[in-house]
Motif scaffolding. Structure first.
Motif, PDB file in Angstrom:
ATOM      1  N   ARG A   1       0.789  -1.222   0.000  1.00  0.00           N
ATOM      2  CA  ARG A   1       0.000   0.000   0.000  1.00  0.00           C
ATOM      3  C   ARG A   1       0.834   1.292   0.000  1.00  0.00           C
ATOM      4  O   ARG A   1       0.409   2.296  -0.533  1.00  0.00           O
ATOM      5  N   ILE A   2       2.028   1.253   0.647  1.00  0.00           N
ATOM      6  CA  ILE A   2       2.797   2.488   0.798  1.00  0.00           C
ATOM      7  C   ILE A   2       4.161   2.341   0.133  1.00  0.00           C
ATOM      8  O   ILE A   2       4.932   1.433   0.467  1.00  0.00           O
ATOM      9  N   TRP A   3       4.446   3.234  -0.823  1.00  0.00           N
ATOM     10  CA  TRP A   3       5.723   3.157  -1.534  1.00  0.00           C
ATOM     11  C   TRP A   3       6.830   3.798  -0.706  1.00  0.00           C
ATOM     12  O   TRP A   3       6.666   4.900  -0.163  1.00  0.00           O
ATOM     13  N   SER A   4       7.973   3.098  -0.640  1.00  0.00           N
ATOM     14  CA  SER A   4       9.148   3.637   0.035  1.00  0.00           C
ATOM     15  C   SER A   4      10.346   3.472  -0.896  1.00  0.00           C
ATOM     16  O   SER A   4      10.667   2.360  -1.313  1.00  0.00           O
ATOM     17  N   TYR A   5      10.995   4.586  -1.214  1.00  0.00           N
ATOM     18  CA  TYR A   5      12.173   4.514  -2.082  1.00  0.00           C
ATOM     19  C   TYR A   5      13.305   3.760  -1.392  1.00  0.00           C
ATOM     20  O   TYR A   5      14.059   3.034  -2.041  1.00  0.00           O
ATOM     21  N   ALA A   6      13.409   3.936  -0.084  1.00  0.00           N
ATOM     22  CA  ALA A   6      14.452   3.210   0.651  1.00  0.00           C
ATOM     23  C   ALA A   6      14.188   1.710   0.570  1.00  0.00           C
ATOM     24  O   ALA A   6      15.087   0.910   0.293  1.00  0.00           O
ATOM     25  N   GLN A   7      12.919   1.326   0.777  1.00  0.00           N
ATOM     26  CA  GLN A   7      12.577  -0.099   0.711  1.00  0.00           C
ATOM     27  C   GLN A   7      12.848  -0.643  -0.689  1.00  0.00           C
ATOM     28  O   GLN A   7      13.325  -1.763  -0.847  1.00  0.00           O
ATOM     29  N   MET A   8      12.552   0.161  -1.700  1.00  0.00           N
ATOM     30  CA  MET A   8      12.799  -0.246  -3.089  1.00  0.00           C
ATOM     31  C   MET A   8      14.270  -0.652  -3.262  1.00  0.00           C
ATOM     32  O   MET A   8      14.578  -1.724  -3.786  1.00  0.00           O
ATOM     33  N   MET A   9      15.155   0.187  -2.799  1.00  0.00           N
ATOM     34  CA  MET A   9      16.580  -0.072  -2.971  1.00  0.00           C
ATOM     35  C   MET A   9      17.036  -1.248  -2.106  1.00  0.00           C
ATOM     36  O   MET A   9      17.848  -2.061  -2.526  1.00  0.00           O
ATOM     37  N   MET A  10      16.507  -1.329  -0.899  1.00  0.00           N
ATOM     38  CA  MET A  10      16.898  -2.442  -0.022  1.00  0.00           C
ATOM     39  C   MET A  10      16.345  -3.767  -0.541  1.00  0.00           C
ATOM     40  O   MET A  10      17.002  -4.800  -0.432  1.00  0.00           O
ATOM     41  N   ASP A  11      15.140  -3.738  -1.119  1.00  0.00           N
ATOM     42  CA  ASP A  11      14.600  -4.952  -1.738  1.00  0.00           C
ATOM     43  C   ASP A  11      15.504  -5.408  -2.883  1.00  0.00           C
ATOM     44  O   ASP A  11      15.716  -6.603  -3.091  1.00  0.00           O
ATOM     45  N   CYS A  12      16.033  -4.435  -3.622  1.00  0.00           N
ATOM     46  CA  CYS A  12      16.950  -4.784  -4.709  1.00  0.00           C
ATOM     47  C   CYS A  12      18.200  -5.461  -4.139  1.00  0.00           C
ATOM     48  O   CYS A  12      18.727  -6.400  -4.724  1.00  0.00           O
ATOM     49  N   GLU A  13      18.638  -4.992  -2.992  1.00  0.00           N
ATOM     50  CA  GLU A  13      19.806  -5.636  -2.380  1.00  0.00           C
ATOM     51  C   GLU A  13      19.466  -7.063  -1.914  1.00  0.00           C
ATOM     52  O   GLU A  13      20.286  -7.970  -2.037  1.00  0.00           O
ATOM     53  N   ILE A  14      18.261  -7.232  -1.387  1.00  0.00           N
ATOM     54  CA  ILE A  14      17.839  -8.592  -1.003  1.00  0.00           C
ATOM     55  C   ILE A  14      17.940  -9.507  -2.224  1.00  0.00           C
ATOM     56  O   ILE A  14      18.470 -10.618  -2.151  1.00  0.00           O
ATOM     57  N   PHE A  15      17.448  -9.015  -3.355  1.00  0.00           N
ATOM     58  CA  PHE A  15      17.512  -9.827  -4.573  1.00  0.00           C
ATOM     59  C   PHE A  15      18.968 -10.109  -4.960  1.00  0.00           C
ATOM     60  O   PHE A  15      19.305 -11.227  -5.354  1.00  0.00           O
ATOM     61  N   SER A  16      19.830  -9.105  -4.808  1.00  0.00           N
ATOM     62  CA  SER A  16      21.236  -9.306  -5.151  1.00  0.00           C
ATOM     63  C   SER A  16      21.888 -10.365  -4.263  1.00  0.00           C
ATOM     64  O   SER A  16      22.687 -11.172  -4.731  1.00  0.00           O
ATOM     65  N   ILE A  17      21.532 -10.353  -2.993  1.00  0.00           N
ATOM     66  CA  ILE A  17      22.094 -11.349  -2.067  1.00  0.00           C
ATOM     67  C   ILE A  17      21.633 -12.751  -2.484  1.00  0.00           C
ATOM     68  O   ILE A  17      22.428 -13.693  -2.524  1.00  0.00           O
ATOM     69  N   ILE A  18      20.347 -12.846  -2.814  1.00  0.00           N
ATOM     70  CA  ILE A  18      19.812 -14.154  -3.213  1.00  0.00           C
ATOM     71  C   ILE A  18      20.405 -14.572  -4.564  1.00  0.00           C
ATOM     72  O   ILE A  18      20.746 -15.735  -4.772  1.00  0.00           O
TER      73      ILE A  18
END
Lengths: 485, 216
Positions: free
Chosen positions: A366-383
């Motif tokens: 429901r709520i967009w967060s630019y910080a979360q966007m970038m951290m989610d990308c890092e989660i994907f990079s780790i995986i």
């Protein structure tokens, strides 16, 4: 030059969440559900198609009951692999079972402002800004409409949204926010303008459509009509179930899988009956409702298991899967968001879901967060790194180097080290500083992630869309808006 | 002898057993028990027990919903008897509920309805995809205190405002409180359309409804 898209491919990790026997059982249960309980298809066009293929149709209640044979034969027509095309062909996404691509999440209604951090209603400008950042971000392979352009008229909102994304990114656009025939028709017309005509669009689908089912065991009429239109035009289309344990599905995981599966494969079969061979995908974001409030949870062991199990089902039907991972229920980028998004995405990745949705949203999408966007990308990079597993060969065993260092030395000065050091994962947003450095600043991942998003937005220039094409899309939208008056 | 029924009535609600609740309500009618007493000393005790367990975290939503359904079933049996005796149950208020036009999402709205009726509201659930005019007509017909409007899409959420505008135009806006709900509904939206209350879940909706009718 666009940043090459990061995707998981040739994974070394494997997981068997369901045995072949268990998958078969769920499939048979699903066919039983479709034949006996039925699935609601509130669309005249859909009901006519079902009737003409011999399904039993209760027109009054719009409920279709179809024999398993009809469903199975229809599904066999679906292509196993195809490509989601991008404005820039170097960013095309092969959905071939050997790639995992990540998209932005959707469709949020509020944004944590990139400058002030204040939470506010989302607008078209946000859609553009997010698309622009996603365009520059290697982990993001394609777009969903991340937030709703609530400053645009409801009747043409979905059209403004896809136009804004195309103007700010050369990556593939998949919209989840167009769910009626009227808007779908225009969106396809706009995509054809970009592709250079209807036939060119069929060959290179620059747009794909994701529709939600209406659990339990139902569909939305507008979604069905939009999907049929898309299938006719060769636009890849998927149906997503969000059937949730306790509320829209049974409390038990297997039963909930069967309910969701019935919704998805019945709708997918419909598209194949109408347009055999049309590109389709399986989409799912199943969960368990919260025991206390009944609310969507966006994370939990059930979600993680569904993430892997639904891939097993999509593989069984031999069609690509779009899987809801990330989607944390956390209210801000925090511990909960990290745990939920990491585990859901890991499970969906280890099962090799073709598309993952998606990065950036909090509070159950429901709520967009630019910080979360970038951290989610890092989660994907780790995986992404984890999925490469451990390579064992003469080079990686490094016996000569080990012998050269011998007992008690160190490996920092070895050429072998220099050669391979960049294989070691270097995080962007993990705090590995000495304690005193942290103590002096007390900043963390959220600050760094937000800073990166700001820098990207300020500095990135996407491959510009031909002004004439942009003007033509604007003209099409305007003609609809004026027609509505 | 008939008072032996009270604990059984309460238990039928606690067990969420609609069949048992209906059977006990019939027994009450047959034995000439005061239907209002059957409710207040029997069934309502069960509802309160489940409600208290829920508040403590010992009971979960399905138990609450099943208790609500059992209560509704029992009252349906007692209603004709109350009419016959010219009795009326004191209700907290009348609520017209609907998912707005163009939107077919049902479960949240239905859950709110169950919770409200279990909490003592008279609920008129108009279903899904309900045009504003139909909502208005029902509000007038039953002289509603509250209108509850559900929407799951940002594109249909605008119909919540339309209903408010229609109520305003009819001069009913001061009299009828408007509650809105659904995943895309935010605090900002509630303020923008000047709704009177919203909640993200069904339990919260009951609290809000009670506040709106001054029963909290």
């Amino acid at each position: 030059m666009p940043t090459p898209i990061k995707s998981i491919t040739n994974p070394k990790l494997r997981l068997e969440v369901l045995t072949p026997e268990e998958i078969r059982k769920i499939h048979e249960a699903t066919l039983w559900i479709i034949e006996h309980a039925g699935v609601r298809f509130p669309s005249k066009r859909a009901l006519d198609i079902w009737q003409s293929f011999g399904a039993s149709v209760d027109a009054g209640k719009s409920i279709v009951r179809a024999k398993g044979r009809i469903i199975e034969e229809a599904l066999e027509q679906a292509p196993a692999a195809y490509t989601l095309c991008a404005r820039d062909p170097s960013q095309d996404l092969p959905l071939d079972g050997n790639h995992v691509f990540v998209g932005t999440d959707g469709c949020g209604v509020e944004v944590l402002d990139i400058e002030t951090g204040a939470r506010r209603t989302s607008s078209l400008r946000d859609v553009s800004d997010i698309a622009r950042i996603a365009d520059a971000t290697a982990e993001i392979g394609f777009h969903w409409v991340p937030v709703s352009a609530q400053d645009m008229p409801p009747e043409t909102r979905g059209l403004h949204e896809v136009k804004a994304i195309w103007e700010n990114s050369s990556k593939h656009v998949q919209t989840e926010s167009i769910y009626n025939e009227r808007e779908a028709r225009v969106a396809i017309e706009m995509a054809a303008v970009l592709a250079g005509g209807g036939e060119a669009l069929r060959k290179r689908p620059l747009l794909s459509l994701m529709q939600c089912t209406a659990p339990p065991l139902g569909q939305d009429g507008g979604s069905l009509d939009a999907a049929l239109l898309a299938a006719e035009a060769g636009i890849p289309t998927g149906f997503m179930t969000m059937a949730a344990c306790l509320t829209t599905g049974p409390a038990t995981l297997a039963g909930n899988l069967a309910v969701g599966n019935a919704e998805v494969i019945a709708a997918t079969a419909l598209l194949q009956l109408a347009y055999p061979g049309a590109p389709v995908f399986y989409a799912a974001a199943q969960t368990a409702s919260d025991l206390r409030s009944g609310a969507y949870t966006g994370g939990g062991p059930e979600d993680f298991l569904f993430g892997a199990a639904q891939n097993a089902l999509a593989d069984f039907y031999n069609i690509p899967l779009s899987m809801g991972s990330f989607a944390t229920g956390a209210k801000e980028p925090n511990w909960q968001a990290g745990v939920e998004n990491s585990l859901s995405t890991f499970m969906a990745c280890v099962a090799m879901s073709d598309m993952l949705l998606g990065v950036g949203l909090l509070h159950g999408s429901r709520i967009w967060s630019y910080a979360q966007m970038m951290m989610d990308c890092e989660i994907f990079s780790i995986i992404h790194k984890t999925m490469q597993g451990i390579v064992v060969d003469d080079e990686t065993l490094a016996l000569d180097t080990i012998a050269a260092v011998g007992p008690g030395g160190n490996f920092l000065t070895q050429k072998h080290t220099l050669k391979h050091m960049r294989d070691v994962f270097l995080p962007q947003f993990m705090d590995r500083r000495p304690y005193n450095e942290w103590e002096a600043k007390k900043d963390d991942a959220r600050d760094w992630a937000l800073a990166k998003a700001r820098k990207t937005l300020a500095g990135h220039q996407p491959d510009p869309l031909d002004r004439k094409l942009s003007a033509e899309m604007a003209r099409i939208i305007k003609s609809i808006e004026e027609g509505n008056k | 002898m008939s008072t032996d029924l009270f604990p059984k009535m309460a238990q039928s609600i606690i067990d969420g057993d609609s069949d048992a609740a209906v059977a006990l309500a019939r027994q009450a009618v047959e034995s000439g028990l005061d239907p209002l007493e059957a409710i207040s000393k029997g069934f309502v005790v069960g509802v309160n027990t489940v409600g208290e367990a829920f508040a403590k975290g010992d009971a979960f939503l399905p138990e609450l919903v099943m208790a609500g359904e059992a209560m509704k079933a029992a009252i349906a049996v007692l209603e004709p008897e109350m009419q016959k005796r010219d009795m009326t149950r004191t209700m907290l208020g009348k609520v017209v509920l609907a998912t707005v036009e163009g939107d077919i999402h049902e479960i949240g709205k239905t859950l709110v309805g169950t919770m409200l009726s279990a909490s003592g509201f008279q609920v008129y659930d108009l279903g899904v995809d309900v045009p504003s005019a139909k909502i208005l007509a029902k509000v007038k017909e039953v002289d509603a205190d509250i209108v509850g409007l559900s929407a799951l899409l940002t594109t249909t959420m605008v119909k919540q405002k339309e209903v408010i505008d229609v109520l305003d135009k009819e001069g009913l806006r001061r009299k009828v409180k408007v509650m809105v709900g659904g995943a895309p509904v935010t605090h900002d939206w509630v303020q923008k359309i000047e709704a009177d209350g919203y909640s993200e879940d069904a339990i919260g909706a009951v609290t809000i409804a009670k506040q709106l009718v001054g029963a909290a």
